[in-house]
Scaffold this motif. Structure first.
Motif, mmCIF file in Angstrom:
data_model
loop_
_atom_site.group_PDB
_atom_site.id
_atom_site.type_symbol
_atom_site.label_atom_id
_atom_site.label_comp_id
_atom_site.label_asym_id
_atom_site.label_seq_id
_atom_site.Cartn_x
_atom_site.Cartn_y
_atom_site.Cartn_z
ATOM 1 N N GLY A 6 3.431 -1.638 3.706
ATOM 2 C CA GLY A 6 3.081 -0.259 3.388
ATOM 3 C C GLY A 6 4.342 0.532 3.075
ATOM 4 N N MET A 7 4.229 1.479 2.177
ATOM 5 C CA MET A 7 5.341 2.354 1.816
ATOM 6 C C MET A 7 5.003 3.773 2.266
ATOM 7 S SD MET A 7 8.353 2.560 0.358
ATOM 8 C CE MET A 7 8.526 1.098 -0.701
ATOM 9 N N LEU A 8 5.819 4.326 3.160
ATOM 10 C CA LEU A 8 5.527 5.641 3.710
ATOM 11 C C LEU A 8 6.751 6.544 3.598
ATOM 12 C CD1 LEU A 8 3.573 4.594 6.922
ATOM 13 C CD2 LEU A 8 2.609 5.667 4.889
ATOM 14 N N PRO A 9 6.567 7.801 3.144
ATOM 15 C CA PRO A 9 7.682 8.747 3.107
ATOM 16 C C PRO A 9 7.975 9.248 4.510
ATOM 17 C CG PRO A 9 5.670 9.847 2.443
ATOM 18 C CD PRO A 9 5.306 8.396 2.663
ATOM 19 N N ILE A 10 9.248 9.349 4.845
ATOM 20 C CA ILE A 10 9.571 9.776 6.207
ATOM 21 C C ILE A 10 10.288 11.117 6.232
ATOM 22 C CG2 ILE A 10 11.732 8.456 6.335
ATOM 23 C CD1 ILE A 10 10.911 7.802 9.257
ATOM 24 N N ALA A 51 0.832 -1.203 0.000
ATOM 25 C CA ALA A 51 0.000 0.000 0.000
ATOM 26 C C ALA A 51 0.869 1.257 0.000
ATOM 27 C CB ALA A 51 -0.921 -0.007 1.220
ATOM 28 N N PHE A 52 0.370 2.298 -0.649
ATOM 29 C CA PHE A 52 1.063 3.585 -0.646
ATOM 30 C C PHE A 52 0.034 4.702 -0.731
ATOM 31 C CE2 PHE A 52 0.368 2.725 -5.087
ATOM 32 C CZ PHE A 52 0.143 3.964 -5.672
ATOM 33 N N SER A 98 5.593 7.814 -4.427
ATOM 34 C CA SER A 98 5.465 6.682 -3.506
ATOM 35 C C SER A 98 5.275 5.379 -4.272
ATOM 36 C CB SER A 98 4.280 6.901 -2.547
ATOM 37 O OG SER A 98 4.516 7.990 -1.688
ATOM 38 N N HIS A 99 4.559 5.439 -5.387
ATOM 39 C CA HIS A 99 4.407 4.272 -6.257
ATOM 40 C C HIS A 99 5.772 3.881 -6.817
ATOM 41 C CE1 HIS A 99 2.505 2.496 -10.199
ATOM 42 N NE2 HIS A 99 3.106 1.577 -9.461
ATOM 43 N N GLU A 100 6.552 4.871 -7.232
ATOM 44 C CA GLU A 100 7.898 4.609 -7.745
ATOM 45 C C GLU A 100 8.752 3.921 -6.680
ATOM 46 O OE1 GLU A 100 11.629 7.197 -9.595
ATOM 47 O OE2 GLU A 100 9.580 7.961 -9.775
ATOM 48 N N ALA A 101 8.594 4.356 -5.424
ATOM 49 C CA ALA A 101 9.325 3.720 -4.322
ATOM 50 C C ALA A 101 8.937 2.257 -4.179
ATOM 51 C CB ALA A 101 9.065 4.472 -3.014
ATOM 52 N N CYS A 102 7.635 1.964 -4.349
ATOM 53 C CA CYS A 102 7.170 0.573 -4.286
ATOM 54 C C CYS A 102 7.800 -0.271 -5.392
ATOM 55 C CB CYS A 102 5.645 0.525 -4.417
ATOM 56 S SG CYS A 102 4.742 1.270 -3.047
ATOM 57 N N GLN A 107 -5.746 6.841 -0.150
ATOM 58 C CA GLN A 107 -5.926 8.289 -0.166
ATOM 59 C C GLN A 107 -5.066 9.003 0.865
ATOM 60 O OE1 GLN A 107 -10.131 9.219 0.093
ATOM 61 N NE2 GLN A 107 -10.311 9.185 -2.145
ATOM 62 N N THR A 108 -4.820 8.385 2.020
ATOM 63 C CA THR A 108 -4.099 9.043 3.101
ATOM 64 C C THR A 108 -3.036 8.117 3.680
ATOM 65 O OG1 THR A 108 -5.625 8.262 4.811
ATOM 66 C CG2 THR A 108 -6.170 10.358 3.724
ATOM 67 N N PHE A 109 -2.109 8.704 4.464
ATOM 68 C CA PHE A 109 -1.128 7.890 5.166
ATOM 69 C C PHE A 109 -1.819 6.947 6.152
ATOM 70 C CE2 PHE A 109 1.719 11.792 4.580
ATOM 71 C CZ PHE A 109 2.275 11.290 3.416
ATOM 72 N N GLU A 110 -2.846 7.454 6.820
ATOM 73 C CA GLU A 110 -3.586 6.608 7.763
ATOM 74 C C GLU A 110 -4.219 5.418 7.053
ATOM 75 O OE1 GLU A 110 -3.686 10.774 9.597
ATOM 76 O OE2 GLU A 110 -3.800 9.893 7.589
#
Length: 280
Positions: free
Chosen positions: A50-54, A7-8, A16-20, A33-36
């Motif tokens: 899950g892929m999350l930007p930090i 998920a991203f 974020s998709h590119e990171a996945c 739609q959201t980080f949550e």
């Protein structure tokens, strides 16, 4: 049960998709739609990871992320870095001279200021650059383009009119791969060593932070990140997010964490994972 999904946040074609794609090319990306919503999807078993930007090399930490991570119930499995390369996208057959306005996420517009000024193009803020690309592909608005990743153009059938538009070539976002189950194995094959991330609150005693940090200095443990942020809007409730080089099983790291724990009212180990070459 494995879903084979990661998920991203954002639409298909987002960074974020590119990171996945970079970090887990074998998994199917799941837009949220959201980080949550990313966190919820992993906890609910709708996605394996899950892929999350930090944080970002230009803008610092991603808003709300350090607030969300400690209470997410998830663990950091890996990190990955995405160099933010900005492309001008438009419907096929469009020329740059046809473009009068572009839509993009607010953070991309100032990064492309020189290009937009040169071509007399007005930038309009959008909630999501990849989402703006999807809208343009559907509506085919004359004279309008989008600033987004080349991946977004490929996915939504838009033509790349220009690439690498960013004024500075160092803008990079760091992402973390999150999972339900912690992997605290040393992973000795990691060529650049291990990174350990944790969150803590110091006890309400004089010089508590100074004393808590002393264990890392005396044990020779390199702390690469220390950031503070308020909790629940209170000026008296402060959490710290920290990253160190090493693994909790390392003798020096273990001693430093033991000393830290003595001076804290809360200590949450978020994960221990291989350091990416791009962080050096």
């Amino acid at each position: 049960m494995k879903t084979g999904k990661i998920a991203f946040q954002g639409a298909l074609g987002a960074y974020s998709h590119e990171a996945c794609v970079n970090a887990r090319p074998n998994l199917e990306p799941l837009p949220c739609q959201t980080f949550e919503a990313v966190i919820d999807a992993v906890n609910a078993g709708q996605a394996d990871l899950g892929m999350l930007p930090i944080d970002n090399s230009t803008y610092g930490r991603v808003a709300d992320m350090h607030r969300l991570l400690p209470d997410s119930g998830l663990h950091i499995m890996d990190e990955t870095f995405v160099r933010v390369r900005i492309s001008l996208l438009a419907p096929k057959g469009t020329k740059i001279s046809d473009i009068h306005t572009v839509r993009a996420h607010l953070v991309l517009l100032p990064q492309s200021a020189a290009f937009l000024k040169k071509h007399n193009i007005e930038g309009i803020a959008a909630v999501d650059s990849a989402g703006a690309a999807a809208d343009l592909a559907q509506n085919n608005t004359p004279g309008e383009g989008v600033l987004a990743s080349s991946l977004a153009g490929e996915i939504h059938g838009l033509e790349v009119l220009a690439e690498d538009l960013e004024d500075h070539g160092h803008n990079t976002t760091r992402f973390v791969v999150m999972g339900r189950d912690a992997d605290l194995s040393r992973r000795s094959e990691a060529p650049n060593g291990m990174v350990t991330s944790f969150v803590f609150r110091v006890r309400n005693i004089p010089a508590a932070l100074y004393k808590a940090m002393g264990g890392f200095a005396t044990n020779g443990v390199n702390m690469t990140k220390l950031e503070s942020y308020m909790v629940d809007g209170s000026f008296m409730a402060t959490r710290f997010y920290a990253e160190i080089e090493g693994h909790p099983d390392d003798a020096a790291v273990r001693r430093a964490l033991d000393e830290l724990e003595y001076f804290t009212s809360e200590l949450i180990l978020l994960g221990s994972y291989p350091a990416e070459q791009k962080r050096h």
